[in-house]
Design a protein around this motif. Sequence first.
Motif, short mmCIF file in Angstrom:
data_model
loop_
_atom_site.label_atom_id
_atom_site.label_comp_id
_atom_site.label_asym_id
_atom_site.label_seq_id
_atom_site.Cartn_x
_atom_site.Cartn_y
_atom_site.Cartn_z
N MET A 69 0.84 -1.19 0.00
CA MET A 69 0.00 0.00 0.00
C MET A 69 0.87 1.25 0.00
O MET A 69 0.92 2.02 0.94
CB MET A 69 -0.88 -0.02 1.24
CG MET A 69 -2.00 -1.01 1.16
SD MET A 69 -3.19 -0.59 -0.09
CE MET A 69 -4.09 0.71 0.75
N SER A 70 1.57 1.42 -1.02
CA SER A 70 2.40 2.61 -1.05
C SER A 70 1.55 3.84 -1.22
O SER A 70 1.87 4.90 -0.73
CB SER A 70 3.38 2.51 -2.21
OG SER A 70 2.67 2.51 -3.41
N ALA A 71 0.50 3.67 -1.93
CA ALA A 71 -0.35 4.83 -2.15
C ALA A 71 -1.66 4.60 -1.44
O ALA A 71 -2.52 3.92 -1.93
CB ALA A 71 -0.61 5.00 -3.63
N PRO A 72 -1.78 5.15 -0.33
CA PRO A 72 -2.98 4.89 0.46
C PRO A 72 -4.21 5.52 -0.18
O PRO A 72 -5.32 5.20 0.18
CB PRO A 72 -2.68 5.53 1.81
CG PRO A 72 -1.54 6.46 1.58
CD PRO A 72 -0.86 6.11 0.33
N ALA A 73 -3.96 6.41 -1.08
CA ALA A 73 -5.10 7.13 -1.63
C ALA A 73 -5.96 6.20 -2.44
O ALA A 73 -5.56 5.65 -3.44
CB ALA A 73 -4.60 8.25 -2.49
N PRO A 99 9.70 -1.79 -8.49
CA PRO A 99 11.17 -1.74 -8.51
C PRO A 99 11.76 -2.16 -7.18
O PRO A 99 11.15 -2.00 -6.12
CB PRO A 99 11.47 -0.28 -8.82
CG PRO A 99 10.25 0.47 -8.37
CD PRO A 99 9.09 -0.46 -8.56
N ASP A 108 15.34 2.51 -5.94
CA ASP A 108 14.92 3.73 -6.64
C ASP A 108 16.07 4.37 -7.39
O ASP A 108 15.96 5.49 -7.85
CB ASP A 108 14.28 4.71 -5.67
CG ASP A 108 15.28 5.31 -4.70
OD1 ASP A 108 16.35 4.67 -4.50
OD2 ASP A 108 15.02 6.36 -4.13
N THR A 137 -5.31 11.28 -13.59
CA THR A 137 -4.11 10.47 -13.57
C THR A 137 -3.60 10.32 -15.00
O THR A 137 -4.39 10.22 -15.93
CB THR A 137 -4.43 9.07 -13.02
OG1 THR A 137 -5.13 9.21 -11.79
CG2 THR A 137 -3.17 8.28 -12.79
N SER A 193 4.68 1.70 4.63
CA SER A 193 4.15 1.44 3.29
C SER A 193 4.58 2.51 2.29
O SER A 193 3.94 2.71 1.27
CB SER A 193 2.63 1.38 3.35
OG SER A 193 2.13 2.62 3.80
N TYR A 226 -5.04 13.10 -1.34
CA TYR A 226 -4.89 12.38 -0.07
C TYR A 226 -3.89 13.10 0.83
O TYR A 226 -4.15 13.30 2.02
CB TYR A 226 -4.42 10.95 -0.35
CG TYR A 226 -4.20 10.15 0.90
CD1 TYR A 226 -5.26 9.47 1.50
CD2 TYR A 226 -2.94 10.09 1.49
CE1 TYR A 226 -5.06 8.75 2.65
CE2 TYR A 226 -2.73 9.37 2.64
CZ TYR A 226 -3.79 8.70 3.22
OH TYR A 226 -3.60 7.99 4.36
#
Lengths: 1198, 152
Positions: A1-5, A773, A776, A866, B99, B122
């Motif tokens: 869940m890197s992007a919680p959005a 990846p 980075d 997006t 996370s 967010y």
Amino acid sequence: MSAPAGLPPRPAAAAAAFSPGGPGSSLEAAAPGSGAPRCQNGPMQSQMQFPSGYGSHLPNYSAPSGHYSQVPNKAAASHLDNQYRASYYPGYYSAPAQNVMTSVGSNVLNAQESHQLYNNTPPHSGGSSDRPVQGAVSSASYLHVSAQQSYSAFDNHYSTSVSSSVASQGFPLNSDHYAMPVVSGAMYPNVSYPPVAAGVVYGQTFTSQSLPAVGQFKETNAFSSQSTSVPHSLQQHVPVGYNTTLSTVSSAQAVQDNLSRNLTGSVPKVNNQINTGGIDSSQPVHSVSQNVPFTKPGAGTSAASAVMSSVRSPAPSLSSKPPSSPSVTQSPELALQEALDSSSTTSSASPVLNNYDALEGGGYPETRSVTSSPVPSPSVLQTSKASKPFGYGYPALQPGYQNATPPTPVQPSNPGHHSGFQHYAQQYPGVSQLSSSLGGLSLQHSQQPESLRPVNLTHDRNILPVSSVPAPVPNLNSDLRKLNCSPDSFRCTLTNIPQTQALLNKAKLPLGLLLHPFRDLTQLPVITSSTIVRCRSCRTYINPFVSFIDQRRWKCNLCYRVNDVPEEFMYNPLTRSYGEPHKRPEVQNSTVEFIASSDYMLRPPQPAVYLFVLDVSHNAVEAGYLTILCQSLLENLDKLPGDSRTRIGFITFDSTVQFYNLQEGLSQPQMLIVSDIDDIFLPTPDSLLVNLHESKELIKDLLNALPNMFTNTRETHSALGPALQAAFKLMSPTGGRISVFQTQLPSLGAGLLHSREDPNQRSSTKVVQHLGPATDFYKKLALDCSGQQTAVDLFLLSSQYSDLASLACMSKYSAGCIYYYPSFHRSHNPAQAEKLQKDLKRYLTRKIGFEAVMRIRCTKGLSIHTFHGNFFVRSTDLLSLANVNPDAGFAVQMSIEESLTDTSLVCFQTALLYTSSKGERRIRVHTLCLPVVSSLSDVYAGADVQAVVCLLANMAVDRSVSSSLADARDALVNAVVDSLAAYMSTASNLQQSMLIAPNSLKLFPLYILALLKQKAFRTGTSTRLDDRVYAMCQMKSQPLVHLMKMIHPNLYRIDKLTDESTIHVNDRVVPQPPLQKLSAEKLTREGAFLMDCGSIFYLWIGKNCDNNFIKDVLGYPNYASVPQKMTQLPEVDAPSSERTRSFISWLRDSRPLSPVLQVIKDENPAKTDFFQHLIEDRTEAAFSYYEFLLNIQQQICK
Amino acid sequence: MGYWEGILCEGDEALAQGAQRSCGCPWIPESAQGQIIAFDELKTDYKNPIDQCNTLNPLVLPEYLIHAFFCVMFLCAAEWLTLGLNMPLLAYHIWRYMSRPVMSGPGLYDPTTIMNADILAYCQKEGWCKLAFYLLSFFYYLYGMIYVLVSS
């Protein structure tokens, strides 16, 4: 869940977030039965009832075809929206009328209640059977009507045009519709005498209208002259037909339809329709007259357009064979004649009669007043009134009309369909029929009429079209449509944009754009101008969809700001005329390229700079790619895009990094080895990137020597990271393109990677890890490169796992491109070798744009959500592209932030600013214009299933990286389930036992299934991680056409190619075999099949394939002697061979990367690849298509 | 004995709250405020996301650490209510940092994804919520400290 959005927990919510609808529950979508259409009727009805109140709006509705055909882009700004809306709705409203034909008396009541236009619900069978009987009764009166209405077109255009000219003289507005006819009648003499008079009227139009006007002029003239040949009888009726254009058509047909009804039922309806027509007819006048004060040009245009369309539209409806309409559009005269023929009228009418008719039309007031409280008799009276004065012609007319009417256009299209759907189904046919007949887009004609026709997916097995799936055409008037951007470069998932986010949520379809902005174009207007005209507030480039308020001002179509037209813009370089800003090429083409001034430069345009970073470790030398690369480079050295400043350089690396000093004057290339990979530096910063032309000999020497320089190397390590750092240092002063060739996992220095793939997990059905990846490093490097206007292109030629997921970052964020050749070997894998060769040829010679930025603007109210593709997003609507190449595609997700109720058109503009390889700063601008709709069924009607699937694929890739593959797969399935469920809930009386999709979305489940079986998303089948990641990369960066082939390959049977249905391309005859289902049931042992997967062709030969075919086409005596690895078809002088080769080369020519052909026999190991693409079949791990449908149905019912 | 304990505890609390007020509290809301402004700048195009992330990322860990430090202080002072109020945020911080995207440096924000409308929205919402929380808790601590000082 890197992007919680917004990454909700799996099953249920996953879909919600996925589908644009967001978290809105699917219940929400359940519109009450046929509510949608009824709602649409609402406005219409109310308009009828309060004509005066709605006076200003009336034009919109009325103008149907008038606006339809030509909505004057340059019409008065304030009216623009209205007019556009008009262009949509009328088609909408009138179209249903066409369908009326099938309705039966009993239903009529219902229909009337909601609106006469929609009354066409009843089952076909009933309608058709009824017709002969009931029709006889009513035919007399209705036939008149139909005649009148259809022909009214001619008169109309007169009247409208007249009014346009008259309007300025204080022509009465809405309150007196009645006066109108009289006036027009009075004016008639001027106008109606065909060519000359019309010419006069249209003369005005020309001044206002751009190039097309000329054509129109002719057409209109033609029409007017034609109209003289129209029989008296017909012309008499014209008065009633006051209604313009669309309404004409519709009512004409509606009337015909009414024939099938019993008198009582139909009479009121007809009246209504007539009334509607009446209103309509007067409406154009309104609009025109209202426009006039603001803009004469606009008025003229609209009038002209009304004429055009009005003339055209009757033709199809009368002749009532939709297929003919394409020809209609192209040669209206012909169509007209056709129409006349079909109506079997012989006498010729004099314009004077028209004139009278027009006068007769003065009787309209009555009808008018009736309109508000529909009373049947008055209108009947009227009709008769209209016709009586010239009593002749009736008898002759009727039979003629009867003959003409029966073959109704709609009927054949949906026999046996669920009655509940008819109003949708038919309404659309009507619209598109009209619009296509107006628009002259003959191709879509067969497609779009039925975009809403319900398709029972579980029953209809053959849903694939015969040839490739065309892009749906936005429901715009023909003029706008002609101007609109090509769907190849710019496509929207919904060609009808929903008015509000709530509506979009209900539809459960994603809203987004698919772009192919730098596509190779054969024709592109290039504009050199010192001032590029742009909106002062939103910086939109002037485009065909702006409106000119007057000669000096234009209104931006994105932010609605009124801007001045600069002095310079008044002069048109094309026609060398002054004072016609609307004829400038910028306003005539939706795809243009500007040559930008120095305002658009942050620095002097950079030269073309190419740097090749080559892996020369043992692994690389073993694979032998160097030979192919150097060969290709040598061949294409002169074709590299660039000018005299072009620079080129080489870096090789194994465990050290080698630089090549190619400075002019050296006798031979000088290799400089840097072994300090932890702190890399440039040995001689000046002489590593050299001018291509000055050092050409040295470069050639190096390229000749390179493949043999490392033949005996024992270095197995690969220091890719340091080599890239060096390359970045080398490139950062100028920017340019770095091409990286890598054959293994980087194992030394910065950016080293470790094998993350567990081969045992390849066919796991559960979790697929490591899609993201591992480090980075490559991303940061890419961002640095991007900042220095350098793109990194990656060629990965590896036989083992090389962690493409990490490596790909270097290209993803620097706007590069990625090529992957799994198990590449020059001699062991000739297919891959050939592919590399061909890809390199294209790669080295294709166009390239440097230091590019792309900005996407859209109408106020929409916002970009997006982006998908290879680039770096620098701000909310700006993409930074260090390089842009013609094979790069982009996708954009959009959301509707503000309701679009006050506009009927939205526009999207992509501006790509780049430096060409010749050092010119250029801006390529694409503008797309789409209508806004307010009903759910319209949204479905406009869905572009291919675009939807491609956008979903992009979203699914994101999802599988940020969340998990299983999530992404669920989301894909849910996207189908939700949208079909939402669709089925909009259509009332639907049997839950069936899985129904609108025709526009009938391929949706198939494509989604194909996606689920695609390498990127499949589970349960052994898939190497790199293959999977590569497929994902391609989904993100391929343009739609290529992506669709990747998702759903085309299968053709080619052993029996005939000369039937061939097309001619460049003097070659190209056979066009029909598309086959991707199912093994289509494969026969006696046949040979070609599968077009985009980047590869599989030619599958059945065991019992005809020996003649094998001999002629493959050049071998029999099946057994065909070799295992065959990639070329010999040139045999036999018709079947010629046909096959011309077909294959035609397929190849249609795309930039020429695919490799692979011949597959039954026992060939590549067979599995081939059979994996047969996505409709069941595999161990996945559903067959039918099972998938059942599964969807189950989920919908749940 | 009990009395003394009470004194000690209250003293501790005052100490802890004093510390919070003097150094932490003003700083944390400011950091949240700064983040909101930063995201707004991003949204309105003023700044390059790379630069913005570079300025924001170093601030993330200190903020989290200071918050964690206060939690520890509250734990020492046996301020269970205050601690309970802060625990969810602490847990959220831990989850958030676990996370985060693959990054070599400290921080949360990835310039390649930050411009995604969802993520940006967010982050902005997160910033507002935290700002509100920090401000409220600041006044609560202030009140607590004054109350303790006055009542002792």
